[in-house]
Motif scaffolding. Structure first.
Motif, mmCIF file in Angstrom:
data_model
loop_
_atom_site.group_PDB
_atom_site.id
_atom_site.type_symbol
_atom_site.label_atom_id
_atom_site.label_comp_id
_atom_site.label_asym_id
_atom_site.label_seq_id
_atom_site.Cartn_x
_atom_site.Cartn_y
_atom_site.Cartn_z
ATOM 1 N N THR A 48 0.816 -1.208 0.000
ATOM 2 C CA THR A 48 0.000 0.000 0.000
ATOM 3 C C THR A 48 0.855 1.266 0.000
ATOM 4 O O THR A 48 1.800 1.399 0.774
ATOM 5 C CB THR A 48 -0.911 0.035 1.227
ATOM 6 N N ILE A 49 0.512 2.191 -0.868
ATOM 7 C CA ILE A 49 0.961 3.578 -0.741
ATOM 8 C C ILE A 49 -0.261 4.356 -0.278
ATOM 9 O O ILE A 49 -1.240 4.486 -1.013
ATOM 10 C CB ILE A 49 1.508 4.139 -2.063
ATOM 11 N N LEU A 50 -0.228 4.811 0.959
ATOM 12 C CA LEU A 50 -1.402 5.425 1.579
ATOM 13 C C LEU A 50 -1.281 6.942 1.530
ATOM 14 O O LEU A 50 -0.226 7.500 1.874
ATOM 15 C CB LEU A 50 -1.501 4.947 3.029
ATOM 16 N N MET A 51 -2.322 7.631 1.128
ATOM 17 C CA MET A 51 -2.343 9.087 1.070
ATOM 18 C C MET A 51 -3.529 9.585 1.888
ATOM 19 O O MET A 51 -4.668 9.176 1.632
ATOM 20 C CB MET A 51 -2.447 9.564 -0.375
ATOM 21 N N ILE A 52 -3.242 10.438 2.875
ATOM 22 C CA ILE A 52 -4.283 10.920 3.783
ATOM 23 C C ILE A 52 -4.223 12.445 3.838
ATOM 24 O O ILE A 52 -3.203 13.020 4.234
ATOM 25 C CB ILE A 52 -4.103 10.351 5.207
ATOM 26 N N GLN A 79 4.531 3.019 1.896
ATOM 27 C CA GLN A 79 4.840 4.439 2.066
ATOM 28 C C GLN A 79 3.559 5.192 2.379
ATOM 29 O O GLN A 79 2.483 4.840 1.886
ATOM 30 C CB GLN A 79 5.493 5.006 0.807
ATOM 31 N N VAL A 80 3.691 6.214 3.210
ATOM 32 C CA VAL A 80 2.527 7.001 3.616
ATOM 33 C C VAL A 80 2.799 8.481 3.339
ATOM 34 O O VAL A 80 3.854 8.999 3.711
ATOM 35 C CB VAL A 80 2.211 6.821 5.113
ATOM 36 N N PHE A 81 1.858 9.138 2.683
ATOM 37 C CA PHE A 81 1.913 10.581 2.492
ATOM 38 C C PHE A 81 0.722 11.184 3.231
ATOM 39 O O PHE A 81 -0.417 10.767 3.012
ATOM 40 C CB PHE A 81 1.810 10.944 1.005
ATOM 41 N N VAL A 82 0.974 12.153 4.099
ATOM 42 C CA VAL A 82 -0.116 12.830 4.790
ATOM 43 C C VAL A 82 0.093 14.338 4.685
ATOM 44 O O VAL A 82 1.221 14.820 4.597
ATOM 45 C CB VAL A 82 -0.221 12.428 6.291
ATOM 46 N N THR A 83 -1.001 15.069 4.684
ATOM 47 C CA THR A 83 -0.937 16.522 4.839
ATOM 48 C C THR A 83 -1.548 16.870 6.189
ATOM 49 O O THR A 83 -2.404 16.141 6.707
ATOM 50 C CB THR A 83 -1.699 17.266 3.734
ATOM 51 N N THR A 84 -1.095 17.971 6.766
ATOM 52 C CA THR A 84 -1.607 18.354 8.075
ATOM 53 C C THR A 84 -1.436 19.839 8.299
ATOM 54 O O THR A 84 -0.548 20.481 7.723
ATOM 55 C CB THR A 84 -0.888 17.581 9.192
ATOM 56 N N HIS A 85 -2.302 20.396 9.148
ATOM 57 C CA HIS A 85 -2.144 21.745 9.690
ATOM 58 C C HIS A 85 -2.107 21.677 11.214
ATOM 59 O O HIS A 85 -2.424 22.648 11.906
ATOM 60 C CB HIS A 85 -3.280 22.659 9.225
ATOM 61 N N SER A 86 -1.739 20.522 11.748
ATOM 62 C CA SER A 86 -1.757 20.301 13.195
ATOM 63 C C SER A 86 -0.349 20.252 13.767
ATOM 64 O O SER A 86 0.461 19.414 13.369
ATOM 65 C CB SER A 86 -2.466 18.976 13.513
ATOM 66 N N PRO A 87 -0.034 21.121 14.747
ATOM 67 C CA PRO A 87 1.277 21.027 15.394
ATOM 68 C C PRO A 87 1.464 19.714 16.137
ATOM 69 O O PRO A 87 2.594 19.253 16.313
ATOM 70 C CB PRO A 87 1.299 22.229 16.347
#
Length: 359
Positions: A48-52, A79-87
């Motif tokens: 799995t290449i996971l994108m969140i 591999q995992v790609f995530v985006t975030t705006h959380s410290p």
């Protein structure tokens, strides 16, 4: 376990997962997201290449921390790609795992990672992860400057909110601890390289870091320094009257528990042998042979040696006094630099909104 959820619009119900007698569709957003991620892992194990997107959405901080650690250490996801705006999300990961992605406003995308200087980036992550989620970062060289900045921005925010104006956070500005000495300028350079606007408030009493300061300035970091030879404590008292110096001593009492402790600090730093028994500087000058200059020097030395303003609370209290006495101190380097910092923080309000930053 599977079952039919008849609460949905279909008259026959739809297939759903159940926990006891409650369908998954009735759980909160965070639980549904976690279940979805788990289902994808089971369906595509080991490849799995996971994108969140917005990984923190719907998750309490402790569940977010658990999920990030699980994904980072799981052998079932390639591999995992995530985006975030959380410290909270940012602070959980190592610097080499992070990448800042920016839109240039013309349809282009720029990326920057921290693999070249992971230790320096990790230090900023530990001290202030929210800095990486801002557009502009104001660094205080050491604890005194950091606390002073926190106090100033808090007070400015209150004034602006009362006037219906945007506070610092609304402009994408973060305050960060520079880590002391040349660490502050190096952190500023790191942030500038990654596309952030970086400003550093610094002492000006250590000539050994001048070359590093000049390098940071050449690389786009805005440097705010006091007069040559002055640290923050010495700049604070440089133009104060006897009455104003006495007020600073009264603030020191708040920070040092009692008057006797402050008097002992002063005695330990005073080489004149004067028998100072009160915190009235006018009395020192009248009865103990002090000049205004020697009184200023003694107070600055004691303040630095005994850390009168070295933590955020103490810095905030000092900021209150400075703001209250702003007009009386007008024209001093102290106020000139602080006014520049105000423009550094809030001047962005009149500029075009910078591009969105994602992680």
């Amino acid at each position: 376990k599977p079952g039919l959820d008849t609460s949905l619009s279909s008259s026959a119900g739809v297939l759903a997962l159940y926990e006891e007698r409650v369908p998954l569709t009735s759980f909160g957003l965070g639980t549904r997201r976690l279940a979805g991620i788990a289902t994808q892992q089971l369906a595509f194990a080991h490849k799995t290449i996971l994108m969140i997107d917005e990984i923190e959405c719907g998750l309490e901080p402790h569940r977010l921390v658990y999920l990030l650690h699980h994904l980072r250490n799981s052998g079932e996801v390639a591999q995992v790609f995530v985006t975030t705006h959380s410290p909270v999300a940012v602070e959980q990961l190592a610097a080499p795992d992070l990448c800042v992605v920016r839109s240039d406003g013309d349809g282009g995308i720029a990326t920057h990672d921290f693999t070249a200087r992971p230790n320096r980036a990790q230090a900023v992550l530990r001290s202030n992860p929210s800095a990486f989620l801002s557009r502009k970062v104001i660094l205080g060289e050491g604890k005194t400057e950091y606390g002073l900045l926190l106090g100033l921005v808090d007070l400015w925010n209150k004034q602006r909110l009362t006037a219906g104006e945007t506070p610092a956070a609304g402009l994408g500005v973060a305050i960060a601890d520079g880590g002391g000495g040349s660490n502050a300028t190096r952190r500023g350079r790191l942030l500038a390289e990654a596309g952030y606007e970086a400003v550093v408030l610094m002492d000006n009493d250590d000539r050994s870091i001048d070359s590093e300061v000049n390098r940071a300035s050449r690389e786009g970091v805005t440097i705010r320094r006091w007069d040559t030879g002055h640290d923050t404590e010495r700049e604070l008292v440089a133009t104060l009257t006897a009455a104003q110096l006495t007020e600073i001593l009264e603030i020191a009492v708040e920070n040092r528990v009692n008057q006797q402790t402050v008097l002992q600090d002063l005695h330990n730093q005073d080489g004149s042998g004067a028998d100072i028994s009160a915190l009235d500087v006018a009395e020192w000058i009248a009865d103990h042979g002090f000049t205004l200059g020697t009184a200023r020097s003694l107070i600055a030395s004691a303040a630095k040696e005994y850390s009168w303003f070295k933590n955020p609370y103490q810095g905030r209290r000092l900021a209150e006094w400075i703001v209250e006495n702003h007009d009386a101190l007008a024209g001093s380097t102290l106020i000139t630099v602080i006014d520049q910092l105000y423009e550094d923080v809030f001047g962005a309000e009149s500029e075009e909104t910078p591009p969105e930053v994602d992680w």
